[in-house]
Design a protein around this motif. Structure first.
Motif, short mmCIF file in Angstrom:
data_model
loop_
_atom_site.label_atom_id
_atom_site.label_comp_id
_atom_site.label_asym_id
_atom_site.label_seq_id
_atom_site.Cartn_x
_atom_site.Cartn_y
_atom_site.Cartn_z
N VAL A 38 -11.62 -27.19 -46.17
CA VAL A 38 -12.04 -26.37 -47.30
C VAL A 38 -10.83 -26.17 -48.21
N THR A 39 -11.00 -26.54 -49.47
CA THR A 39 -9.97 -26.33 -50.48
C THR A 39 -10.46 -25.26 -51.44
N ALA A 40 -9.69 -24.19 -51.60
CA ALA A 40 -10.05 -23.11 -52.52
C ALA A 40 -9.27 -23.26 -53.81
N LEU A 41 -9.94 -23.03 -54.93
CA LEU A 41 -9.31 -23.01 -56.25
C LEU A 41 -9.37 -21.59 -56.77
N ILE A 42 -8.19 -21.01 -57.06
CA ILE A 42 -8.12 -19.63 -57.52
C ILE A 42 -7.39 -19.59 -58.87
N GLY A 43 -7.49 -18.46 -59.54
CA GLY A 43 -6.81 -18.28 -60.82
C GLY A 43 -7.63 -17.39 -61.73
N PRO A 44 -7.02 -16.87 -62.81
CA PRO A 44 -7.74 -15.98 -63.72
C PRO A 44 -8.87 -16.70 -64.44
N SER A 45 -9.79 -15.92 -64.99
CA SER A 45 -10.91 -16.50 -65.73
C SER A 45 -10.40 -17.33 -66.90
#
Length: 259
Positions: A32-39
């Protein structure tokens, strides 16, 4: 069944606007690869390039490469419809077809691909897909009821069953729990942990705790300002990203100091 994806110098354009710039990363199979960051930083845009869904917007195109087990998804002659069969998508809000039964919802993608099957094969695929989405026991006695009759969390798992029914190698999830309550969210997270034994999974999430719980690797996207392209700032093992990230912006975002 699952596939490795190597992204190399990928740029995403909408007409003349550069939305995401120069992404290079390797997405490992059965993980599982998660991508995070502000809108607005391009993470959902990037996610959609992995099955060419962004191309439904006129003028959208990419430069660079996205290789799935060595084959460029954007290579000459590659059919985007075939790419989407291999790379399934689960959207932010549950979107079962409201006039279709639960069973017909599961089979919708298969029938769209013009796959003919006997009644017994169809019944078997419905059961196996719903079991794969941890939904079978809850709906097995009402398969002819509309998909819209289910709760929000059940509808999202129905959409996951629909995605895996076509037997993809990769499953993309764009904030799949953002519209769900905590109990339904936990059910989806448990399901993701089970699905990664068979599929490559990429998930966009704004929930830092969720990224830490479900993912093996995490990519942090950010943007320098309005009208600027999104960038992949850092990409590493999730445990390292959440304990000792290499970039201060990553640490500031994860710790809640901005974003």
């Amino acid at each position: 069944m699952s596939k490795r994806i190597d992204v190399k110098n990928l740029n995403v354009y909408y007409g003349e606007f550069l939305a995401v710039e120069d992404v290079t990363m390797t997405i490992e199979p059965r993980s599982v690869t998660a991508l995070i960051g502000p809108s607005g930083c391009g993470k959902s845009t990037f996610l959609r390039t992995l099955n060419r869904m962004h191309e439904v917007i006129p003028g959208a195109y990419v430069t660079g490469e996205a290789l799935m087990d060595g084959q460029n998804l954007y290579g000459r002659g590659v059919d985007p419809v075939q790419v989407r069969r291999q790379v399934g998508m689960v959207f932010q809000r549950p979107n079962p077809f409201p006039t279709m039964s639960i069973a017909d919802n599961v089979l919708a993608g298969v029938r769209l691909n013009n796959r003919r099957m006997s009644r017994s094969d169809a019944d078997e695929l419905v059961e196996s897909s719903l079991r794969g989405a941890n939904l079978w026991e809850e709906v097995k006695d009402r398969l002819d009821r509309p998909g819209s009759s289910l709760s929000g969390g059940q509808q999202q798992r129905l959409c996951i069953a629909r995605a895996i029914a076509v037997k993809p190698e990769v499953v993309l999830m764009d904030e799949p729990c953002s519209a769900l309550d905590p109990i339904s969210t936990l059910a989806i997270e448990d399901l993701i942990a089970e699905l990664k034994t068979e599929y490559t999974i990429v998930i966009v999430t704004h929930n830092m705790q969720q990224a830490a719980r479900v993912s093996d690797k995490t990519g942090f996207f950010n943007i320098a300002g309005t009208g600027k392209p999104g960038h992949l700032i850092e990409y590493d093992e999730t445990e390292k990203m959440f304990s000792t990230p290499s970039v201060k912006d990553t640490e500031d975002y994860i710790s809640g100091r901005f974003g």
